[in-house]
Design an enzyme around this catalytic site. Structure first.
Site, PDB file in Angstrom:
ATOM      1  N   ASP A 307       0.695  -1.221   0.109  1.00  0.00           N
ATOM      2  CA  ASP A 307      -0.039  -0.006   0.053  1.00  0.00           C
ATOM      3  C   ASP A 307       0.846   1.132  -0.112  1.00  0.00           C
ATOM      4  O   ASP A 307       2.245   1.165   0.202  1.00  0.00           O
ATOM      5  CB  ASP A 307      -0.882   0.109   1.148  1.00  0.00           C
ATOM      6  CG  ASP A 307      -2.084   0.952   0.850  1.00  0.00           C
ATOM      7  OD1 ASP A 307      -2.155   1.745   0.056  1.00  0.00           O
ATOM      8  OD2 ASP A 307      -3.132   0.861   1.522  1.00  0.00           O
TER       9      ASP A 307
HETATM   10  C1  BGC Z   1      -5.094   3.169  -0.053  1.00  0.00           C
HETATM   11  C2  BGC Z   1      -5.099   2.302  -1.167  1.00  0.00           C
HETATM   12  C3  BGC Z   1      -4.867   3.233  -2.191  1.00  0.00           C
HETATM   13  C4  BGC Z   1      -3.649   3.990  -2.325  1.00  0.00           C
HETATM   14  C5  BGC Z   1      -3.512   4.680  -3.553  1.00  0.00           C
HETATM   15  C6  BGC Z   1      -3.705   4.077   0.103  1.00  0.00           C
HETATM   16  O1  BGC Z   1      -3.822   5.115   0.909  1.00  0.00           O
HETATM   17  O2  BGC Z   1      -5.188   2.377   1.334  1.00  0.00           O
HETATM   18  O3  BGC Z   1      -6.268   1.424  -1.048  1.00  0.00           O
HETATM   19  O4  BGC Z   1      -4.879   2.192  -3.469  1.00  0.00           O
HETATM   20  O5  BGC Z   1      -3.716   4.608  -1.238  1.00  0.00           O
HETATM   21  O6  BGC Z   1      -4.305   5.691  -3.613  1.00  0.00           O
END
Ligand code: BGC
Length: 893
Positions: A307
């Site tokens: 993530d």
């Molecule tokens: C989120 C993800 C997301 C990523 C990119 C993170 O803060 O938890 O689900 O895909 O950001 O935006």
């Protein structure tokens, strides 16, 4: 005390020097090697505060990809390419170029000699995020409420088409974790419902649809990401660690990892790890979870990414099985510092990270690219997630960036509004309908109350990533959103449909109103949640502030309307359960409609149901309890602790209806509840044994072969700066200033348990999704559904399994294992549905055998309960004699 990635972005943009001074170990270590060494063992640190018994043993090395038959061709193509790549090209594909260093949420480097561009990774699970001319689809929770696999697929396909049209290579969805363990959890609405089978079908149908369009789907977040607050490490790592989800092995397999198995069985190309730890070990470098469970047990062949900014170590994450670091930056973004990129080059050159691990990372990425056919006419990104302007900075985070044409405003909507309307309409769940108040006639005198019926007066996209609750709630907030191209507000649709509509947009009941005989009040209320980087009305992602109470004094608005009008219809837009007790039994509250989060077609999809053009056929994807305290305190939001918040999943398998059943607590509305305007009968039920039961699955086959590459460390010159290279400041490159100086003599302390000899093949593995026998159909159940009412409608049949009463495993009384929905049945029309029970559906995860075991009994049957909610089980079949009957007393209240 919440610090989120976006706060850091702003902080470091505004005060870069301060950010550096605060974190000297990161800033001074240009190669980040110190960090790697310092934190390389972080997965294995013993932390006293993780309760005893919650462990995450080391699992090394990473199983290589390529041994599964359905990926053979793609791996063969990938191997040919990877064998000819330079070290720089390989590293390029594994590492993001840095936050705001390209058009998409995440961008990898490229390998252009082989036609592989910078890969574009973009949210979200309900539409292409942060762009234009896209569709805003209904959220996962609405899709789950349809209980319609064909619609789940159709939505996935349309989502994939839009991603492809915008040039997205890797779409950051679907979300299947959180599962909804915590009713207040902020991101439950991105997924499909509080049950592993529902999440599993929702996720896998979405993936199949998305990938049929050629985009690589990403299931996220692996795993245990059940609350938003405290989800991230506060940098520097170790100051305050991300929350630890403490999960026992059986619960992990049977509940939280279950839908991920489905996703892998469906051929998903990418998995995103979650921010949190599991059992005190950070998920981005948790070797047991990535190497052991995902790649060995579940046979995952695609790539594992972090993530955003969840990586906390370089070598440690590489060895633990991570394949792609996103968005590439180290813990603190925008400084041009990384754990991988140039540092991965170093650690391969000095022999710390085995070359074969890097080769496997890249092969997995390239194989996924081939597997979805992205080598054939796949568009490059034609949009920018950073600006809506036509031209802008190509690399906004660079100190000096060139300017590019960044937005081409490509319209990718096609006819997807129809998909949206179909899904939103079929998700609408009618909870109560006394005196057949619904459907309405178009001539009824309608008095409409509540701001949730109209659009946000400041504009439908006024709040960044929908981080406000103003106007109709058609999606939650955070990265799981998309911009609305339009938002059909309920009040507009009502006015189009009915002749006599008066609207009171305030959430406070207007004083001095007189109700005329025959007036019908429709009251709109909502409840919102989202991702932790935004706080909305004192809710930090999770509904920690509001609880399960409708926002903006919705309860008072319903009560006031109910005091005045003899007939009140309540429409609820919500991310999850709300407590309806303050008004549900008021005599004038005749009908209650949960419209969930409908996306752009909030209006027409609702009036389709309210006026009876379609009969409702949605079902609750979670239970609505009488009181939040009907659930155990362990599923509440966990509060602040100085070093690491501990979240122990002590309720085990017992979430949602499983917990209520165990405690003999009746919900107000059961999981799966949903009314129709017509009635259905079920008849001619049969159970057919397809595969004889055995307690253990047949032994798996040995793994097939995987690509073999030269093991010679590549020449250091492969990561020297190319001559005349135009360096963009802060962009993350694979290159080193003086690669020839890298020596292999640097000592490195590998994590405890690290080994290079492959682990024995786990008995529960054998193919994508685990031992293929887990997917064998053991029983088929057929049932004929007949429309016995006077209007057309669709019915859903759910199959819950009850384990033999002499099973030695403590198991929830009933568990959903399959569901099917009829087509539209006209009055007297009928359809025969087939539901299946697979080996896994009858298995428990035996923590000693480390295998899926069916508690086969000579004397006690499995009972297959058929109904249309967890509390409405009308038919039952027994495994031992195949007999089916109606009228049997269900085992649950
Ligand atoms: C989120 C993800 C997301 C990523 C990119 C993170 O803060 O938890 O689900 O895909 O950001 O935006």
């Amino acid at each position: 005390m919440l610090i989120s990635n976006s706060c850091w972005v702003i902080f470091t943009l505004v005060f870069p020097a301060l950010a550096i001074r605060q974190t000297p170990d990161f800033a001074s270590d240009a190669l980040g090697l110190q960090q790697i060494q310092q934190h390389g063992n972080a997965t294995l640190e013993k932390r006293d505060d993780v309760p005893a018994g919650f462990t995450t043993p080391p699992y090394y090395p990473t199983p290589k990809g390529g041994w599964v038959a359905s990926w053979t061709d793609s791996y063969a193509k990938a191997a040919e390419v990877v064998a000819n790549m330079t070290l720089a090209e390989k590293v390029n594909l594994t590492t993001g170029t840095g936050l705001l260093m390209g058009p998409c949420s995440g961008n990898t480097g490229s390998a252009l000699r082989f036609g592989i561009p910078n890969l574009c990774l973009q949210d979200s699970a309900l539409g292409v995020a942060q762009t234009d001319n896209n569709t805003a689809f209904p959220a996962g929770i609405t899709t789950g409420a349809t209980f319609n696999k064909a619609l789940m697929y159709a939505r996935g396909y349309a989502l994939g088409q839009e991603a492809r049209g915008k040039g997205v290579n890797i779409q950051l969805g679907p979300t299947i974790g959180p599962i909804g363990r915590k009713p207040r959890g902020g991101r439950n609405w991105e997924g499909f419902g509080a049950d592993p089978a529902l999440q599993g079908f929702g996720g896998s149908e979405t993936i199949k649809g998305m990938q049929a369009s050629g985009v690589i789907a990403t299931v996220k977040h692996f795993i245990g990401n059940e609350q938003e607050m405290y989800r991230m490490d506060i940098p520097p790592h170790g100051l305050m660690k991300a929350i630890s989800s403490n999960i026992d092995d059986r619960t992990l397999h049977e509940l939280y990892a279950w839908p991920f198995m489905d996703a892998i069985k469906a051929g998903v190309g990418a998995v995103m790890t979650s921010y949190n730890d599991v059992n005190g070990s950070a998920n981005s470098q948790n070797s047991k979870l990535i190497n052991g469970i995902l790649k060995d047990e579940f046979g995952f062949q695609g790539l594992v990414m972090t993530d955003w900014l969840a990586q906390i170590g370089g070598v440690s994450s590489a060895l633990a099985g991570l394949d792609m670091a996103m968005p590439g930056d180290g813990s603190i973004p925008l400084l041009g510092l990384a754990y991988w990129g140039y540092d991965l080059s170093t650690s391969v050159l000095n022999g710390t990270v085995p070359l074969e691990r890097l080769n496997d990372m890249v092969t997995r990425i390239v194989a996924a690219w081939y597997q979805m056919g992205q080598d054939q006419d796949y568009p490059l990104p034609n949009f920018s997630a950073n600006t809506a302007d036509a031209t802008g900075l190509c690399y906004p985070a660079a100190l000096l960036s060139p300017t590019c044409v960044v937005n081409e405003y490509v319209n990718v909507q096609a006819d997807h509004a129809n998909v949206v309307r179909n899904v939103s309409r079929e998700g609408i769940t009618l909870l109560k309908n006394d005196n057949t108040t619904l459907p309405l006639t178009t001539s009824a005198s309608l008095k409409v109350f509540g701001s949730d019926a109209q659009n946000n007066p400041d504009g439908i996209n006024a709040c960044n990533q929908r981080s406000c609750d103003t106007g109709v709630l058609a999606m939650g907030w955070g990265s799981g959103t998309a911009n609305y191209p339009y938002l059909d507000a309920p009040i507009d649709a009502l006015k189009r449909k009915a002749a006599n509509v008066t609207y009171y947009s305030s959430d406070t009941f207007p004083s001095g109103l007189t109700a005329a005989t025959g007036d019908i009040a429709i009251v709109f209320i909502n409840s919102d949640s989202g991702e932790n980087q935004y706080t909305v009305e004192n809710n930090h992602g999770d509904r920690d502030g509001s609880g399960l109470v409708s926002w903006h004094n919705g309860d008072a608005l319903v009560q006031a309307a109910a005091a005045k009008y003899a007939t009140v219809i309540v429409v609820v837009h919500t991310v999850g359960p709300i407590i309806v007790e303050p008004w549900i039994d008021l005599p004038s509250v005749k009908s209650v409609v949960f419209a969930h989060l409908p996306g752009q077609e909030a209006g027409d999809s609702l009036t389709d149901i309210l006026f009876g053009d379609y009969s409702p056929s949605g079902h609750l994807p979670y239970s609505i309890p009488v009181a939040e305290s009907d659930y155990p305190s362990s599923v509440g939001i966990v509060g602040f602790e100085v070093t690491q918040v501990q979240d122990t999943f002590s309720e085990g398998l017992y979430i949602d209806y499983r917990y209520l059943n165990k405690n003999k607590t009746s919900p107000r509305y059961a999981f799966g509840h949903g009314l129709s305007y017509t009635t259905f009968s079920k008849s001619s039920i049969t159970l057919t044994s397809i595969t004889p039961l055995s307690s253990l699955p047949p032994a798996r086959a040995a793994k097939g072969s995987t690509p073999v590459y030269s093991s010679a460390i590549p020449p250091a010159s492969e990561v020297a700066w190319p001559t005349g290279f135009n360096i963009i400041s802060r962009y993350l490159y694979p290159y080193l200033d003086d690669p020839a100086s890298i020596s292999s003599s640097t000592p490195f302390t590998y994590p405890t348990g690290y080994q290079t000899t492959p682990q024995p093949d786990p008995p529960s593995g054998g193919d994508e999704g685990g031992n293929p026998a887990l997917w064998d159909i053991m029983y088929n159940l057929t049932v004929t559904v007949t429309n016995t009412g006077t209007v057309a409608g669709k019915d859903t049949v759910m199959l819950f399994v009850q384990y033999p009463s002499d099973s030695p495993y403590d198991t929830p009384i009933i568990q959903l294992r399959d569901f099917e929905k009829t087509d539209t049945l006209v009055p007297e029309g009928s359809e025969t549905l087939t539901l299946s029970v697979k080996r896994r559906d009858l298995s428990v995860w035996d923590t000693v055998l480390q295998n899926w075991v069916v508690p086969v009994s000579e004397s006690e049957p499995f009972v297959f309960w058929v109904g249309n909610s967890s509390a409405n089980l009308t038919l039952a079949c027994e495994s031992l004699n195949g007999a089916c009957s109606s009228g049997r007393t269900p085992p649950v209240v």
